[in-house]
Structures are given as C-alpha cells and as structure tokens.
Scaffold this active site. Structure first.
Site, mmCIF file in Angstrom:
data_model
loop_
_atom_site.group_PDB
_atom_site.id
_atom_site.type_symbol
_atom_site.label_atom_id
_atom_site.label_comp_id
_atom_site.label_asym_id
_atom_site.label_seq_id
_atom_site.Cartn_x
_atom_site.Cartn_y
_atom_site.Cartn_z
ATOM 1 N N THR A 222 -7.487 -35.268 -18.053
ATOM 2 C CA THR A 222 -7.290 -34.795 -16.682
ATOM 3 C C THR A 222 -8.449 -35.217 -15.788
ATOM 4 O O THR A 222 -8.249 -35.716 -14.682
ATOM 5 C CB THR A 222 -7.103 -33.264 -16.680
ATOM 6 O OG1 THR A 222 -5.864 -32.975 -17.334
ATOM 7 C CG2 THR A 222 -7.051 -32.709 -15.268
ATOM 8 N N GLN B 130 -2.177 -41.493 -24.818
ATOM 9 C CA GLN B 130 -1.239 -41.440 -25.945
ATOM 10 C C GLN B 130 -1.383 -42.617 -26.911
ATOM 11 O O GLN B 130 -1.002 -42.510 -28.069
ATOM 12 C CB GLN B 130 0.208 -41.387 -25.427
ATOM 13 C CG GLN B 130 0.571 -40.106 -24.694
ATOM 14 C CD GLN B 130 0.647 -38.898 -25.600
ATOM 15 O OE1 GLN B 130 0.915 -38.990 -26.796
ATOM 16 N NE2 GLN B 130 0.389 -37.726 -25.043
ATOM 17 N N SER C 299 -9.078 -40.790 -24.662
ATOM 18 C CA SER C 299 -9.523 -39.499 -25.181
ATOM 19 C C SER C 299 -9.323 -39.478 -26.687
ATOM 20 O O SER C 299 -8.378 -40.089 -27.193
ATOM 21 C CB SER C 299 -8.705 -38.383 -24.523
ATOM 22 O OG SER C 299 -8.807 -37.204 -25.288
ATOM 23 N N HIS D 223 -8.698 -36.761 -28.541
ATOM 24 C CA HIS D 223 -8.051 -35.547 -29.068
ATOM 25 C C HIS D 223 -6.689 -35.809 -29.726
ATOM 26 O O HIS D 223 -6.159 -34.941 -30.400
ATOM 27 C CB HIS D 223 -7.946 -34.469 -27.986
ATOM 28 C CG HIS D 223 -6.890 -34.703 -26.956
ATOM 29 N ND1 HIS D 223 -6.946 -35.735 -26.054
ATOM 30 C CD2 HIS D 223 -5.754 -34.039 -26.682
ATOM 31 C CE1 HIS D 223 -5.887 -35.690 -25.270
ATOM 32 N NE2 HIS D 223 -5.142 -34.666 -25.630
ATOM 33 N N CYS E 224 12.413 -23.081 -19.468
ATOM 34 C CA CYS E 224 12.173 -21.751 -20.006
ATOM 35 C C CYS E 224 10.863 -21.692 -20.763
ATOM 36 O O CYS E 224 10.316 -20.629 -21.002
ATOM 37 C CB CYS E 224 13.298 -21.349 -20.946
ATOM 38 S SG CYS E 224 14.861 -21.348 -20.126
#
Lengths: 214, 376
Positions: B76, B176, B196, B198, B319
């Site tokens: 981010t 990704q 990144s 992670h 949802c």
C-alpha cells in the site's frame, strides 16, 4: 464473529425446502444483492395458525441463520401473534448479529410480513381504494429483477401495464429465460387478490419484439 | 483422525518460513541498533551493513541497482509513494490505470482525479488498443503484474516497450508475482516497481519501491533523511533482513509444483455444474491462483462451511467485505454481481501438497451441494 446460536442455525438449518401448493409464497431480495429468500407458508384458515413453513435462501451465513431461526419461531403460531416480530427481537434472540448484517434480519422479517400481507389480500381482508393502473404499478414495484437487484419498474423493464374489468395485462422486457421464470412467478404472487380475475404477462426482448407468451 | 488445516489464502499473506524468522530474530535481540552512517559507532554499523546487503540482494533479484531500492512498509505504501510521489513532481500528469487494480492504486487515483482507465477483457487482460488511445506523453501508467483476485498476468514486456516509446512512466505492482515470475526492470522497461516479501514466506509490514534512476519521486511523508530522503522513518532492519532472506531461499521449483497443483484444483472444481472460472487459463495465470464462481452459492456461506472443515479461503462476495461491496475485479471484467457474490479464491503456497488439493476438491463438492440444497 457470529454468535454460537447463529452458527448453529447456519450449519444445521431448520425448515429448508419448499411446500407444494402453499397458501402463500413470497420472494424478497435478489441475487444481485447477494441475498435472496423465498418463503412458503401453509396457513390454516380457521385457526389462522402457520401450520407449516419452509424457506429457500441464497445468501450469507446470517441470512440462512435468521431465516432458519425465524421459521422455527413462527411455526405453529397464529399470524396475528407473529406480526409484531421485529428484526431487533430476532437479533436479540439469536445472540446478536454483526452490525453489517442487520440487512439479513430485516430481510427475514420483511419476507414474513409480506407473506402475511399477501395472505390477507388473498383472503380479501384488505380493502383497496381503487384497483387501477397505479395499483398495478405499485405491485410491480415490489417485483425485483434477480440479477439487477432493483425492482422491474425503476429498472425500466415494464414495457406496458394496464387493467380493465379485473384483467391485468403486463409486458416485460427481459431476455434471459431463467429470469423470466423467476419474475413471472413473482408477479403472479403479487396479484393473488380476489379483485384481480386474470393476469397475463408477456415477455419481450430488450428490442421489444414479442417472443414468448405466458 | 487429526483435523486437517489447509491454508489457501496465500494471495493475502503467507506463513513465514522459519529460516526467515531466525534471520530476523538476531536483529531484534542482538544487533538492534539504528543503522548509523558509515563513520558511526560499530554497533550501528552492523545494522547499516545488514540494510545495505539486503538492498543489494533485493536489487539484484529484479536486475536493478542498489540505490534504486527504497524500503517502505509494504504494498500500500509503495503504491501510494509511486503515484503520489510522481504527481507531486508533475502535477499535471495524467495517471493511466485499470478498474481492476488493488485498492491502494484505485483510491489514490480517485483522490487525484486526472485519471484514465484502460479497458480490460473478460479475462482481465489490458486491451492494447485502449492504451494506444489514452496514451499521453508525461503520463504515468500503473498496473499490476498479476491481478490479486483472478491471477491474470499482464504482458509487461510489451506494455513497457510501448510506454518507453510513448514517454510514459511505467509503474508495475508486482506484489503477487515477485520472485514467482521473472522480473527484469531493464528488459521490461519498468520505471517504478512495487514489491513485497509477504507473499513469498517473508515478513509483512515491509516492502520496497524500485525507482529508476532519473525518475523524480517526492517523499509523501515528512521526517528525517532516511532512504535517500524519499522515505523517512526508522529503518525496519529485522523485517528488511527477513525480506532478503525470503528472496534468497526462494526456490523456482516451488513454482512448477504450484502450477501442477493449481491445474489439478482448477480442473476438478470446474467439473462441478454451474461453475465459472474467473481469469484466464494456462501460463498467463498466476501459478498459485484459482478463482471460481459457484452459481447459487453465496461466498461467505461457502467460506464458513470450508472453515469448519479446516480449509481457509476468501471470497469476492459483498457479504464478506467490510465495505459490503462485491469484488470490483469481477465486476471490472464484466461479471455480474451474482458472479462476484459466488466467487471463491483459492491461493496456494509451497506448503500445499496433493493431499491438500484432493481434500479441498472433495469438501468443496460437498459444501456446494449442501448449500445448493438451501438455495435451489
């Protein structure tokens, strides 16, 4: 996190299924919203008790759990005694719902209330000032297109609607067969009142050429 | 029987490799100093050395120079820095992107305003014609190397070549794909690159932005003179060391293993009636991504049922989102709301094996038919 009770009713739902020849059947919500429920009720005319109730639901855990719990709660009770149920009562009984899921308990209550109203209409217990085109349109406003998630009137899908001598003629612009089927059932449900004698629905493609007739 | 635990949300975050953790720990407890300048105290020089060695190793992995790597707090921040830092220097520059990017690009763009969106096809590939139409000299183009939800791998080389010719600064978010696919900033003409560790079993809370020499980026935070004055704040040495370690231990063989597992999972799940693959097939799909819409099944219900059976996945259903919005990626490739609500993403890692995949296939089958009994 969901309460234990919510998860219990979600993982082991009660009263799932359909009732053949129900006294009333009602669909609320839509596929587009990710929440759609259909409620089937068998109501005894004399005792006014809900003798059987079943539901079908396309929705999240809170949706399935509230429907499952609601049906269990109202089964065997008179329609007058369950009319006063609110979504807050439902949520309280279930040990609470996450705030983002309030629409699920609202939808459950809404489906029950419209089922009861439909029943009363069917029985001729509700008086109308006039059964005219405005009445027809207001009925159609509660019919939701499952893929759009909005009612067919505000989505501009009603090509024509009129009424004379208790006969309703409606023309709807929907192309896909499976949505035509759902919308047709919905419309028929909404016009199940003694004042309306006949209803005919015609589906046309978006370009308005008539194809199927029901 | 021991309850199985199968983690298939590796496009969100991965398990940290124990070797990474060990490498990091020393810098928490033994060499915990702030990295000093090269003429500083000896304790601080240990940290400085770790920082610079990591910078070098990470630069090398994408064929960059070490002074082109800026450490940040992750994807981010790197994305924010790339776009905001660029337009702060060129405040009339147009930003070109797509509607299926990560939120950290989309929301920066929304705030900025001067944005053009490229068209993508039903599989999520950029339509090259729209790039030709929207090109503008001095603009910045920002796209993901591979989409985080549906795994579509863009043709970076072709787009990079085009951008270079057209005078467009090219930012790629490779969160990704980092290490899983070859990335060469020279060969691909990339000017800014978000990476990144992670998702390759490294730590979270650390990332980097590659900034090609000559590309002007303004700091978006105010503070001290760290990271060449572009990113102030105390350098997160343990995480940076972990970043380097994750890069060093990355094994390309895991990629071909994941490809095989991915195809096995995809093929079997698509045999279920009324299913639809979101994103492309084959090598243009990320090696560890499967995303399928199961019609008449709502994603959150599916997720909880699978959780009960020890399988961790995620969904594009509104949802399940905190914003109560269906997946913008599925909608962005022309999918219906219903497709988004019923979409489930399975993302693999090197820790998954064939048994995991077969167990998942069996359980997804059961859950889908159980939930369809309720909905149909």
């Amino acid at each position: 996190m969901y309460s234990k009770k919510v998860l219990k009713y979600f993982f082991h739902p009660k009263n799932v299924g359909i009732i053949k020849n129900p006294t009333v059947k009602v669909t609320e919500g839509s596929l587009a919203c990710g929440d759609m429920v259909t409620l089937y009720l068998k109501i005894d005319k004399v005792s006014r008790k809900i003798v059987d109730i079943k539901f079908k639901s396309y929705g999240c855990a809170a949706n399935i759990a509230t429907m499952s719990f609601l049906t269990e709660l109202v089964k065997g009770k008179t329609i007058e005694s369950v009319e006063k149920l609110t979504y807050k009562m439902l949520e309280k009984e279930l040990g609470g719902l996450p705030p983002a899921k309030t629409h699920c308990s609202l939808l459950a209550i809404k489906s029950l209330k419209s089922a009861i109203r439909l029943y009363k209409e069917k029985m001729g217990e509700i008086e109308y000032e006039s059964i005219d085109k405005d009445f027809v349109m207001s009925r159609l406003r509660s019919v939701i297109h499952p893929a759009i998630g909005k009612d067919i009137v505000s989505s501009g899908l009603v090509a024509m609607a009129n009424i004379s001598d208790g006969k309703v003629n409606i023309k709807i612009r929907i192309k896909e067969k499976r949505f035509r089927r759902i919308v047709l059932e919905e419309i028929k449900e909404r016009f199940c009142i003694p004042q309306i004698k006949k209803i005919s629905v015609e589906f046309v493609d978006k370009d308005e050429k008539a194809k199927d007739k029901d | 029987m021991k309850k199985r635990f199968i983690y298939l949300d590796n496009a969100s975050v991965t398990k940290v490799d124990s070797r990474v953790l060990r490498a990091m720990n020393i810098y928490h407890t033994k060499y915990y100093s702030v990295p000093t300048v090269e003429y500083g105290h000896s304790f601080g020089l240990k940290s400085r050395k770790a920082l610079e060695q990591a910078r070098e190793a990470i630069a090398e992995s994408i064929n960059a120079n070490k002074d082109e790597i800026i450490f940040t707090s992750g994807q981010t921040e790197s994305n924010n820095l790339a776009i905001k830092g660029f337009v702060a220097m060129n405040n009339t520059a147009r930003v070109i992107t797509t509607k299926i990017e990560h939120e950290s690009i989309l929301n920066v763009c929304k705030d900025y305003g001067n944005v053009a969106y490229l068209d993508v096809d039903r599989e999520g590939f950029i339509k090259f014609n729209s790039l030709k139409r929207l090109q503008e000299e001095g603009a910045i183009l920002s796209i993901q190397h591979a989409n985080h939800e549906i795994g579509t791998v863009q043709n970076i080389k072709r787009i990079g070549r085009f951008c270079r010719k057209a005078g467009i600064t090219f930012h790629v978010d490779a969160t990704q794909t980092f290490m899983k696919l070859d990335i060469d900033v020279e060969r691909m003409n990339i000017d800014l690159l978000t990476i990144s560790p992670h998702l390759i079993h490294g730590p979270r809370g650390i990332g980097a932005l590659y900034i090609r020499k000559g590309v002007k980026i303004k700091a978006i935070l105010s503070g001290g003179y760290n990271e060449f004055g572009i990113r102030p704040g105390l350098e997160n040495i343990p995480a940076i060391v972990g970043f380097r370690k994750a890069v060093e231990i990355f094994d390309k063989k895991d990629v071909s293993r994941m490809f095989k597992l991915r195809d096995r999972l995809m093929k079997n799940l698509l045999e279920i009636d009324n299913t639809k693959l979101n994103g492309p097939l084959g090598k243009d799909r990320l090696c560890n991504n499967v995303n399928i819409s199961f019609r008449y099944v709502e994603g959150e219900s599916m997720l909880l049922h699978l959780d009960l059976r020890g399988i961790i996945v995620t969904t594009g259903s509104s949802c399940f989102s905190t914003a109560l919005k269906p997946s913008h990626v599925i909608l962005g490739i022309g999918g219906r709301h219903e497709d988004a609500h019923s979409s489930v993403r399975f993302s693999l890692s090197k820790y998954n094996d064939v048994e995991d995949i077969d167990y998942t296939i069996k359980n997804v089958n059961e859950v889908v038919s159980e939930l369809r009994k309720i909905s149909m």
